[in-house]
Design a protein around this motif. Structure first.
Motif, PDB file in Angstrom:
ATOM      1  N   ASP A 279       0.873  -1.169   0.000  1.00 50.72           N
ATOM      2  CA  ASP A 279       0.000   0.000   0.000  1.00 50.72           C
ATOM      3  C   ASP A 279       0.915   1.224   0.000  1.00 50.72           C
ATOM      4  N   PHE A 280       0.644   2.186  -0.862  1.00 51.27           N
ATOM      5  CA  PHE A 280       1.528   3.347  -0.983  1.00 51.27           C
ATOM      6  C   PHE A 280       1.502   4.275   0.230  1.00 51.27           C
ATOM      7  N   LEU A 281       0.553   4.067   1.148  1.00 55.59           N
ATOM      8  CA  LEU A 281       0.516   4.872   2.369  1.00 55.59           C
ATOM      9  C   LEU A 281       1.139   4.130   3.548  1.00 55.59           C
TER      10      LEU A 281
ATOM     11  N   LEU B  93      -7.053   5.867   6.714  1.00 49.83           N
ATOM     12  CA  LEU B  93      -6.044   6.699   7.367  1.00 49.83           C
ATOM     13  C   LEU B  93      -5.713   7.945   6.551  1.00 49.83           C
ATOM     14  N   SER B  94      -6.593   8.255   5.623  1.00 46.44           N
ATOM     15  CA  SER B  94      -6.425   9.455   4.812  1.00 46.44           C
ATOM     16  C   SER B  94      -7.803  10.071   4.574  1.00 46.44           C
TER      17      SER B  94
ATOM     18  N   ALA C  14       2.350  11.415   5.418  1.00 39.68           N
ATOM     19  CA  ALA C  14       2.083  10.810   6.725  1.00 39.68           C
ATOM     20  C   ALA C  14       0.671  10.250   6.776  1.00 39.68           C
ATOM     21  N   GLU C  15       0.493   9.204   7.560  1.00 39.22           N
ATOM     22  CA  GLU C  15      -0.845   8.665   7.787  1.00 39.22           C
ATOM     23  C   GLU C  15      -1.679   9.668   8.582  1.00 39.22           C
ATOM     24  N   GLY C  16      -2.979   9.671   8.340  1.00 45.68           N
ATOM     25  CA  GLY C  16      -3.874  10.529   9.095  1.00 45.68           C
ATOM     26  C   GLY C  16      -4.149  11.867   8.457  1.00 45.68           C
TER      27      GLY C  16
END
Length: 236
Positions: free
Chosen positions: A84-86, A123-124, A158-160
């Motif tokens: 996963d790219f994130l 998470l995005s 960043a995640e989130g």
């Protein structure tokens, strides 16, 4: 007089029996019709589900036969990488193990199939995993999927947060040599926006529960360069 009364009683009994039989038949047919309707509704619903979930997507022309990834190299041993790219761990994997995979592709040992899953959309705030994976499909059209995937990890958000914008995804693409017009239009149009869902669904069916996940010749291996090289040598 008594005989006439008895005849009337007998006739009434017969009428009541016939009425009960008609009611029973109506109830039976109603149940049969309802059951058939439920079966038909289920079949229609399943057909719609299959169309939407399995066939309702557009995959890059360069995708492998089942449309779940993009292949690099043509070696005898297939290595499947689900990422996963994130995913921060996927970025670390790319940094630490990516060069080894590149070498195995270059020396003809493996066919590397990269499966860009989108399991971290939650998470995005902009479904970044899906958007980035879709953009990688556009990069595959331009023949630079591998380079683009590596560049996405180099600039991983960043995640989130919201993740990178479409404009930033396009800029990364031009940075690895993709045509700004055709690649940019593909990203902006969301040409492959439905593709990551298919990739993710098929990954789940294959038993993939997290990223990164590596399979060598269909068998899961530890996410280390040494383990992958050993598995490739054993499979070859």
């Amino acid at each position: 007089m008594s005989r006439r009364v008895e005849q009337k009683k007998a006739a009434r009994v017969v009428r009541e029996q016939l009425a009960r039989e008609r009611r029973r038949q109506r109830t039976l047919w109603t149940s049969v019709i309802a059951a058939v309707a439920l079966v038909l509704a289920g079949l229609i619903g399943w057909t719609v589900y299959q169309t939407q979930r399995s066939d309702g997507y557009t995959a890059p022309a360069a995708a492998v036969a089942d449309d779940t990834g993009i292949a690099s190299g043509d070696g005898p041993v297939t290595v499947d990488l689900y990422a996963d790219f994130l995913c921060p761990a996927c970025r670390q994997f790319e940094e630490q193990v990516g060069p080894t995979l590149d070498q195995l592709v270059d020396d003809g040992s493996i066919t590397l199939v990269f499966h860009p899953v989108a399991i971290l959309d939650r998470l995005s705030s902009t479904a970044y995993s899906t958007r980035a994976a879709a953009a990688s499909g556009c990069a595959a059209d331009g023949g630079t999927f591998h380079e683009y995937a590596a560049a996405l990890y180099e600039q991983q958000p960043a995640e989130g947060g919201p993740g990178l914008t479409d404009e930033q995804l396009i800029e990364i693409g031009t940075g690895v040599g993709l045509d700004a017009t055709s690649f940019g239009q593909c990203v902006q149009d969301g040409t492959y926006h439905s593709w990551p869902e298919h990739v993710t669904e098929q990954a789940s069916r294959a038993g993939v529960t997290g990223t990164p996940t590596v399979l060598v010749a269909g068998e899961r291996v530890t996410n280390s360069a040494d383990a992958i090289v050993a598995a490739v040598e054993a499979a070859g």
